[in-house]
Design a protein around this motif. Structure first.
Motif, PDB file in Angstrom:
ATOM      1  N   GLU A 131      37.161   6.314  46.063  1.00 46.30           N
ATOM      2  CA  GLU A 131      37.526   6.380  47.305  1.00 46.30           C
ATOM      3  C   GLU A 131      37.181   5.423  48.199  1.00 46.30           C
ATOM      4  O   GLU A 131      38.592   4.211  48.497  1.00 46.30           O
ATOM      5  N   LYS A 132      35.953   5.191  48.254  1.00 45.67           N
ATOM      6  CA  LYS A 132      35.831   3.949  48.906  1.00 45.67           C
ATOM      7  C   LYS A 132      34.823   2.852  48.756  1.00 45.67           C
ATOM      8  O   LYS A 132      34.451   3.220  47.251  1.00 45.67           O
ATOM      9  N   VAL A 133      34.548   2.460  48.475  1.00 49.00           N
ATOM     10  CA  VAL A 133      33.486   1.182  48.669  1.00 49.00           C
ATOM     11  C   VAL A 133      32.661   0.432  49.645  1.00 49.00           C
ATOM     12  O   VAL A 133      33.589  -0.279  50.724  1.00 49.00           O
ATOM     13  N   PHE A 134      31.567   0.577  49.591  1.00 49.04           N
ATOM     14  CA  PHE A 134      30.708  -0.019  50.580  1.00 49.04           C
ATOM     15  C   PHE A 134      30.662  -1.697  50.025  1.00 49.04           C
ATOM     16  O   PHE A 134      29.329  -1.913  49.337  1.00 49.04           O
ATOM     17  N   VAL A 135      30.742  -2.913  50.813  1.00 48.00           N
ATOM     18  CA  VAL A 135      30.977  -3.619  50.234  1.00 48.00           C
ATOM     19  C   VAL A 135      29.594  -4.409  51.338  1.00 48.00           C
ATOM     20  O   VAL A 135      30.406  -4.022  52.636  1.00 48.00           O
ATOM     21  N   ARG A 136      29.497  -6.146  51.199  1.00 51.53           N
ATOM     22  CA  ARG A 136      28.709  -6.716  52.264  1.00 51.53           C
ATOM     23  C   ARG A 136      29.492  -8.135  51.566  1.00 51.53           C
ATOM     24  O   ARG A 136      29.837  -7.844  50.811  1.00 51.53           O
ATOM     25  N   LYS A 137      30.185  -8.720  53.141  1.00 50.18           N
ATOM     26  CA  LYS A 137      31.064  -9.898  53.185  1.00 50.18           C
ATOM     27  C   LYS A 137      29.929 -10.719  52.540  1.00 50.18           C
ATOM     28  O   LYS A 137      28.658 -10.967  53.159  1.00 50.18           O
ATOM     29  N   SER A 138      30.719 -11.834  51.543  1.00 49.86           N
ATOM     30  CA  SER A 138      29.422 -12.682  51.150  1.00 49.86           C
ATOM     31  C   SER A 138      29.216 -13.970  52.097  1.00 49.86           C
ATOM     32  O   SER A 138      30.438 -14.815  53.038  1.00 49.86           O
ATOM     33  N   ASP A 139      28.041 -14.563  52.352  1.00 50.10           N
ATOM     34  CA  ASP A 139      27.452 -15.315  52.935  1.00 50.10           C
ATOM     35  C   ASP A 139      26.936 -16.589  52.556  1.00 50.10           C
ATOM     36  O   ASP A 139      25.946 -16.032  51.635  1.00 50.10           O
ATOM     37  N   PRO A 140      27.707 -17.205  52.269  1.00 50.32           N
ATOM     38  CA  PRO A 140      27.649 -19.279  52.322  1.00 50.32           C
ATOM     39  C   PRO A 140      26.264 -19.360  52.296  1.00 50.32           C
ATOM     40  O   PRO A 140      25.885 -20.076  51.422  1.00 50.32           O
ATOM     41  N   ARG A 141      25.392 -18.623  52.927  1.00 54.78           N
ATOM     42  CA  ARG A 141      23.939 -19.712  53.620  1.00 54.78           C
ATOM     43  C   ARG A 141      23.403 -19.190  52.184  1.00 54.78           C
ATOM     44  O   ARG A 141      22.010 -18.847  52.112  1.00 54.78           O
ATOM     45  N   GLU A 142      23.331 -17.179  51.676  1.00 56.87           N
ATOM     46  CA  GLU A 142      23.187 -16.960  50.820  1.00 56.87           C
ATOM     47  C   GLU A 142      22.812 -17.106  48.876  1.00 56.87           C
ATOM     48  O   GLU A 142      24.464 -17.327  48.640  1.00 56.87           O
ATOM     49  N   LYS A 143      22.042 -18.148  48.838  1.00 56.72           N
ATOM     50  CA  LYS A 143      22.366 -18.638  47.404  1.00 56.72           C
ATOM     51  C   LYS A 143      21.668 -17.278  46.478  1.00 56.72           C
ATOM     52  O   LYS A 143      20.743 -17.422  46.112  1.00 56.72           O
ATOM     53  N   THR A 144      22.405 -18.300  45.281  1.00 52.11           N
ATOM     54  CA  THR A 144      22.310 -16.846  43.977  1.00 52.11           C
ATOM     55  C   THR A 144      20.684 -17.507  42.993  1.00 52.11           C
ATOM     56  O   THR A 144      20.641 -18.734  42.898  1.00 52.11           O
ATOM     57  N   SER A 145      20.097 -16.606  42.927  1.00 48.03           N
ATOM     58  CA  SER A 145      18.878 -17.080  42.097  1.00 48.03           C
ATOM     59  C   SER A 145      18.052 -16.492  41.308  1.00 48.03           C
ATOM     60  O   SER A 145      19.140 -15.047  40.938  1.00 48.03           O
ATOM     61  N   ARG A 146      17.342 -17.470  40.089  1.00 49.85           N
ATOM     62  CA  ARG A 146      17.247 -16.656  38.643  1.00 49.85           C
ATOM     63  C   ARG A 146      15.783 -15.028  39.321  1.00 49.85           C
ATOM     64  O   ARG A 146      16.207 -14.317  38.931  1.00 49.85           O
ATOM     65  N   PHE A 147      15.864 -15.284  40.796  1.00 47.16           N
ATOM     66  CA  PHE A 147      15.120 -14.082  41.330  1.00 47.16           C
ATOM     67  C   PHE A 147      15.356 -13.388  41.888  1.00 47.16           C
ATOM     68  O   PHE A 147      16.874 -13.351  42.672  1.00 47.16           O
ATOM     69  N   ARG A 148      14.950 -12.301  42.582  1.00 46.01           N
ATOM     70  CA  ARG A 148      15.719 -10.975  43.030  1.00 46.01           C
ATOM     71  C   ARG A 148      15.728 -11.748  44.946  1.00 46.01           C
ATOM     72  O   ARG A 148      14.696 -12.440  45.016  1.00 46.01           O
ATOM     73  N   LEU A 210      15.557 -11.169  36.508  1.00 42.21           N
ATOM     74  CA  LEU A 210      14.012 -10.323  36.436  1.00 42.21           C
ATOM     75  C   LEU A 210      13.158 -11.734  36.945  1.00 42.21           C
ATOM     76  O   LEU A 210      13.316 -12.623  35.903  1.00 42.21           O
ATOM     77  N   HIS A 211      11.711 -11.522  37.664  1.00 46.00           N
ATOM     78  CA  HIS A 211      11.236 -12.710  37.429  1.00 46.00           C
ATOM     79  C   HIS A 211      10.692 -12.778  35.943  1.00 46.00           C
ATOM     80  O   HIS A 211      10.094 -11.938  35.494  1.00 46.00           O
ATOM     81  N   ASP A 212       9.325 -13.843  35.635  1.00 48.31           N
ATOM     82  CA  ASP A 212       9.786 -14.215  34.117  1.00 48.31           C
ATOM     83  C   ASP A 212       8.369 -13.551  33.317  1.00 48.31           C
ATOM     84  O   ASP A 212       8.731 -12.929  32.788  1.00 48.31           O
ATOM     85  N   GLU A 213       7.734 -12.898  34.879  1.00 49.70           N
ATOM     86  CA  GLU A 213       6.423 -11.758  33.732  1.00 49.70           C
ATOM     87  C   GLU A 213       7.012 -10.941  33.471  1.00 49.70           C
ATOM     88  O   GLU A 213       6.805 -10.025  32.852  1.00 49.70           O
ATOM     89  N   LYS A 214       8.218 -10.134  34.330  1.00 50.10           N
ATOM     90  CA  LYS A 214       8.784  -9.178  33.950  1.00 50.10           C
ATOM     91  C   LYS A 214       9.727  -9.287  33.102  1.00 50.10           C
ATOM     92  O   LYS A 214       9.999  -8.407  31.607  1.00 50.10           O
ATOM     93  N   LEU A 215      10.263 -10.222  32.816  1.00 47.66           N
ATOM     94  CA  LEU A 215      11.025 -10.431  31.561  1.00 47.66           C
ATOM     95  C   LEU A 215      10.309 -10.638  30.100  1.00 47.66           C
ATOM     96  O   LEU A 215      11.291 -10.302  29.728  1.00 47.66           O
ATOM     97  N   ALA A 216       9.653 -11.100  30.189  1.00 52.09           N
ATOM     98  CA  ALA A 216       8.899 -11.752  29.004  1.00 52.09           C
ATOM     99  C   ALA A 216       7.974  -9.949  28.499  1.00 52.09           C
ATOM    100  O   ALA A 216       8.530  -9.813  27.468  1.00 52.09           O
ATOM    101  N   ASP A 217       7.434  -9.196  29.906  1.00 53.34           N
ATOM    102  CA  ASP A 217       7.217  -7.872  29.376  1.00 53.34           C
ATOM    103  C   ASP A 217       8.183  -6.784  28.487  1.00 53.34           C
ATOM    104  O   ASP A 217       8.295  -6.905  27.167  1.00 53.34           O
ATOM    105  N   VAL A 218       9.873  -7.800  28.715  1.00 57.48           N
ATOM    106  CA  VAL A 218      10.763  -6.803  28.624  1.00 57.48           C
ATOM    107  C   VAL A 218      11.233  -7.085  27.223  1.00 57.48           C
ATOM    108  O   VAL A 218      11.406  -6.616  26.433  1.00 57.48           O
TER     109      VAL A 218
END
Length: 427
Positions: A131-148, A210-218
């Motif tokens: 019924e419902k979706v909890f969303v966060r409006k996109s913020d242009p200041r937040e950049k996508t990174s390979r890290f969390r 995943l960060h590099d070390e965890k991705l390597a383990d996986v």
């Protein structure tokens, strides 16, 4: 059924599932919803529950009597067949969280947002609808990174699912922040199993988060074809960083699946010392001791103290098999080392005074194998002397590396042994 008529699904992840007698059945790992062209809103149809043996099974919501107070109660009837996702099904935690969608509310301009949670409500009997979706409006200041991303910006809103478009489509820019937060405490082998169950594109997105070390383990826990798939999706520089974090023998096995051109491209981007170890391993046949060995066992000079040896094997990045034995050599300490002198078992280290030199307690009875020794020879040596690792040296007595029992098992098991991990018999 519980009196709660609205349940937020992200909050179910990790909750214990009990039968009516109070015995734990398993743990919730995901929630399955279905989309239909004849229905305005998707239906929630069941839970993906991890039971004994890390098997993930499907529990229909019609068999759930309560979802509150930090637990899930079922009728006790659980089909132990492994969960297999159907084409019309979507897993909320694995596939919907972090998805970029468009929200079109009445009298407002459409805006882009990220899904952070999904709420279901009981519509009749034991039927539950999204019924419902909890969303966060996109913020242009937040950049996508390979890290969390640890800090989230932007306003949040609880919107009607009918006002959200993009839930069914696989978005190219979908991140994996919330998925990773839900399963951050899993061991690498278990996380690898969870990632394997994801659709291919989502698998790449989650692995990339995943960060590099965890991705390597996986990666070390995944089949080679899926290792190659994920590595190819990474930027070349990052792929080289991840290869450096892997055990040299595992990195060499992965690179051996690639073309010579691709191998060289990654090796050129790696640190020279790391690349040199892997180049050397790539020269050995995979069915030999050299092809199985790691070039990074615990190596110490004879004058090192037992206290220093115990500190070396205590490091978290050392696997249990490698931590069981210290290899004593003359300088240099990196493989190929100076002359190999012998080994010291961790049990012996624990029995001796910390100030004693490891050179005074060396075991010289274990002879090193040559790198061209067969897998059969390695297996017999491990079994004969009840060892978990063996030294591998060249003809001049320089230590080249060590073969561990887990390397041998991984080689001897069928290539698809990971696919059979869940196929256990339940009485």
């Amino acid at each position: 059924m519980s009196q709660n008529t609205r349940v937020f699904l992200a909050r179910l992840a990790g909750l214990a599932v009990f039968d009516p007698l109070g015995d734990q059945v398993g743990v919730v790992r995901d929630v399955v919803v279905t989309f239909s062209s004849t229905r305005r809103k998707p239906l929630a149809v069941g839970l993906v529950v991890e039971v004994a043996g890390r098997r993930r099974v499907f529990v229909p919501l019609t068999r759930v009597t309560s979802m509150e107070a930090g637990q899930v109660i079922t009728t006790g009837l659980v089909n132990m067949r492994r969960f297999e996702q159907r084409p019309t099904e979507v897993r909320v935690i694995a596939e919907l969280l972090d998805r970029t969608v468009t929200v079109r509310e009445l009298d407002e301009e459409p805006y882009a947002a990220t899904v952070e949670d999904v709420a279901i409500e009981r519509v009749r009997g034991r039927e539950w609808s999204v019924e419902k979706v909890f969303v966060r409006k996109s913020d242009p200041r937040e950049k996508t990174s390979r890290f969390r991303i640890t800090r989230r910006r932007g306003e949040t809103a609880l919107v009607d699912v009918a006002d959200v478009t993009g839930l069914r489509e696989q978005e190219a820019d979908q991140r994996a922040d919330l998925w990773l937060e839900n399963f951050d405490d899993l061991k690498a082998a278990d996380l690898a199993e969870m990632i394997r169950d994801l659709p291919p594109q989502r698998r790449i997105q989650v692995a990339g988060g995943l960060h590099d070390e965890k991705l390597a383990d996986v990666l070390e826990e995944l089949p080679e074809d899926e290792q190659v798939e994920i590595l190819a999706a990474l930027e070349s520089n990052r792929a080289a960083d991840v290869l450096e974090e892997m055990q040299p023998d595992d990195a060499a096995d992965l690179l051996s699946e690639l073309s010579p051109e691709a191998q060289e491209r990654y090796l050129q981007l790696m640190e020279p010392e790391e690349a040199e170890d892997i180049r050397r391993l790539l020269t050995y046949d995979e069915d030999t001791a050299g092809g199985l060995m790691t070039t990074e066992p615990v190596i110490l000079p004879p004058e090192a103290t037992i206290a220093e040896a115990l500190a070396s094997v205590r490091r978290t990045e050392i696997s249990p098999a490698l931590a069981a034995m210290v290899y004593v050599c003359r300088s240099p300490m990196e493989t190929p080392t100076g002359r190999f002198l012998g080994i010291v078992h961790i049990q012996r280290l624990l029995r001796e005074p910390p100030h004693l030199a490891v050179g005074s307690v060396i075991d010289t009875d274990v002879e090193p194998l040559l790198p061209d020794a067969t897998v059969g020879t390695v297996t017999r040596e491990l079994a004969t002397y009840n060892l978990v690792s063996l030294p591998i040296a060249d003809e001049d007595g320089h230590l080249l590396g060590a073969v561990t029992v887990d390397d041998v098992l991984d080689h001897l098991l069928p290539e698809d042994w990971r696919d059979d991990r869940h196929e256990v018999t339940h009485g």
